[in-house]
Design a protein around this motif. Structure first.
Motif, PDB file in Angstrom:
ATOM      1  N   ASP A  30     -46.181   1.915 -20.361  1.00  0.00           N
ATOM      2  CA  ASP A  30     -46.685   0.675 -20.914  1.00  0.00           C
ATOM      3  C   ASP A  30     -46.148   0.514 -22.333  1.00  0.00           C
ATOM      4  OD1 ASP A  30     -48.056  -1.642 -21.249  1.00  0.00           O
ATOM      5  OD2 ASP A  30     -50.043  -0.796 -20.937  1.00  0.00           O
ATOM      6  N   GLU A  36     -51.800  -4.188 -17.776  1.00  0.00           N
ATOM      7  CA  GLU A  36     -51.146  -4.864 -16.665  1.00  0.00           C
ATOM      8  C   GLU A  36     -52.132  -5.847 -16.044  1.00  0.00           C
ATOM      9  OE1 GLU A  36     -48.207  -2.288 -14.279  1.00  0.00           O
ATOM     10  OE2 GLU A  36     -49.832  -0.948 -14.875  1.00  0.00           O
ATOM     11  N   SER A  51     -56.434  -6.160 -12.267  1.00  0.00           N
ATOM     12  CA  SER A  51     -56.045  -5.455 -13.491  1.00  0.00           C
ATOM     13  C   SER A  51     -55.848  -3.992 -13.140  1.00  0.00           C
ATOM     14  CB  SER A  51     -57.111  -5.610 -14.569  1.00  0.00           C
ATOM     15  OG  SER A  51     -58.285  -4.922 -14.211  1.00  0.00           O
ATOM     16  N   LYS A  52     -54.976  -3.324 -13.847  1.00  0.00           N
ATOM     17  CA  LYS A  52     -54.628  -1.941 -13.525  1.00  0.00           C
ATOM     18  C   LYS A  52     -55.845  -1.014 -13.613  1.00  0.00           C
ATOM     19  CE  LYS A  52     -51.370   1.007 -12.505  1.00  0.00           C
ATOM     20  NZ  LYS A  52     -50.487   0.918 -11.389  1.00  0.00           N
ATOM     21  N   ASP A  53     -56.816  -1.360 -14.443  1.00  0.00           N
ATOM     22  CA  ASP A  53     -57.981  -0.494 -14.619  1.00  0.00           C
ATOM     23  C   ASP A  53     -58.830  -0.376 -13.358  1.00  0.00           C
ATOM     24  OD1 ASP A  53     -57.227  -0.077 -17.234  1.00  0.00           O
ATOM     25  OD2 ASP A  53     -58.461  -1.709 -17.988  1.00  0.00           O
ATOM     26  N   THR A  56     -55.111  -2.609  -7.844  1.00  0.00           N
ATOM     27  CA  THR A  56     -53.779  -2.062  -7.606  1.00  0.00           C
ATOM     28  C   THR A  56     -52.715  -3.025  -8.106  1.00  0.00           C
ATOM     29  OG1 THR A  56     -54.549  -0.909  -5.642  1.00  0.00           O
ATOM     30  CG2 THR A  56     -52.187  -1.239  -5.840  1.00  0.00           C
ATOM     31  N   ILE A  57     -51.880  -2.547  -9.015  1.00  0.00           N
ATOM     32  CA  ILE A  57     -50.737  -3.317  -9.501  1.00  0.00           C
ATOM     33  C   ILE A  57     -49.525  -2.400  -9.444  1.00  0.00           C
ATOM     34  CG2 ILE A  57     -49.686  -4.473 -11.474  1.00  0.00           C
ATOM     35  CD1 ILE A  57     -52.446  -5.382 -12.324  1.00  0.00           C
ATOM     36  N   SER A  58     -48.439  -2.916  -8.877  1.00  0.00           N
ATOM     37  CA  SER A  58     -47.230  -2.095  -8.824  1.00  0.00           C
ATOM     38  C   SER A  58     -46.004  -2.968  -9.006  1.00  0.00           C
ATOM     39  CB  SER A  58     -47.144  -1.343  -7.492  1.00  0.00           C
ATOM     40  OG  SER A  58     -46.996  -2.258  -6.428  1.00  0.00           O
ATOM     41  N   GLY A  74     -49.961  -7.337  -6.935  1.00  0.00           N
ATOM     42  CA  GLY A  74     -51.264  -7.124  -7.555  1.00  0.00           C
ATOM     43  C   GLY A  74     -52.346  -7.529  -6.585  1.00  0.00           C
ATOM     44  N   VAL A 165     -46.442  -6.598 -15.453  1.00  0.00           N
ATOM     45  CA  VAL A 165     -46.348  -5.435 -14.581  1.00  0.00           C
ATOM     46  C   VAL A 165     -45.357  -4.426 -15.150  1.00  0.00           C
ATOM     47  CG1 VAL A 165     -45.773  -4.662 -12.250  1.00  0.00           C
ATOM     48  CG2 VAL A 165     -46.853  -6.887 -12.576  1.00  0.00           C
TER      49      VAL A 165
END
Length: 168
Positions: A30, A36, A51-53, A56-58, A74, A165
């Protein structure tokens, strides 16, 4: 002697714990320190946000010779989300979507069952993806599109889409 070993063991564990806590959590994924995210408004469904927290985001970027392929996704924890694919990526700019531009596509994922993915790869679809940032490690931009389910008239309109992302 036994007490000395216990003291040394405790000191070692304390040292290890302090060293572990003081390590930086920056793993290079990051570069800007920003979170993200992947979000958009879907007509008839509402706002979808990942959100990445919590979700799932890739992002994957693969270059072979003169061709660069990118896949960004996402999805929230209910399985709803977005997937953007570029099979002819040339850097930041505007990428048109639709049946006549199938090299690039966008999909709204409304669930995992058949008939719940609305893509721009079918007739009667349109849209665009605008990539504003690509520093090789992170991509950012916006998107909007009308996606359809294959061989049906079912369509979904996505507006106000945005993504940030990290690429793997």
């Amino acid at each position: 002697m036994k007490n000395l070993l216990e003291i040394l063991r405790s000191a070692f564990l304390l040292f290890f714990f302090i060293a572990f806590i003081s390590c930086s959590s920056d793993d290079g994924q990051d570069p800007k320190g920003a979170a993200e995210e992947f979000s958009g408004d879907v007509a008839g469904v509402g706002s979808i946000s990942a959100s990445k927290d919590f979700d799932t985001i890739s992002g994957t970027k693969i270059s072979t010779g003169t061709i660069t392929v990118i896949s960004l996704q996402g999805t929230d924890n209910s399985g709803k989300g977005f997937m953007l694919r570029f099979t002819a990526y040339n850097g930041p700019g505007t990428y048109d979507l639709g049946f006549t531009n199938i090299a690039n596509s966008a999909t709204f994922i409304n669930g995992v069952a058949a008939g719940q993915q609305f893509s721009t790869g079918y007739q009667g679809t349109s849209g665009k993806i605008v990539v504003t940032v690509d520093d090789g490690k992170r991509m950012e931009g916006t998107f909007e599109f009308v996606g359809k389910v294959n061989n049906t008239s079912a369509a979904m309109t996505v507006t106000n889409g945005k993504f940030k992302v990290n690429l793997q």
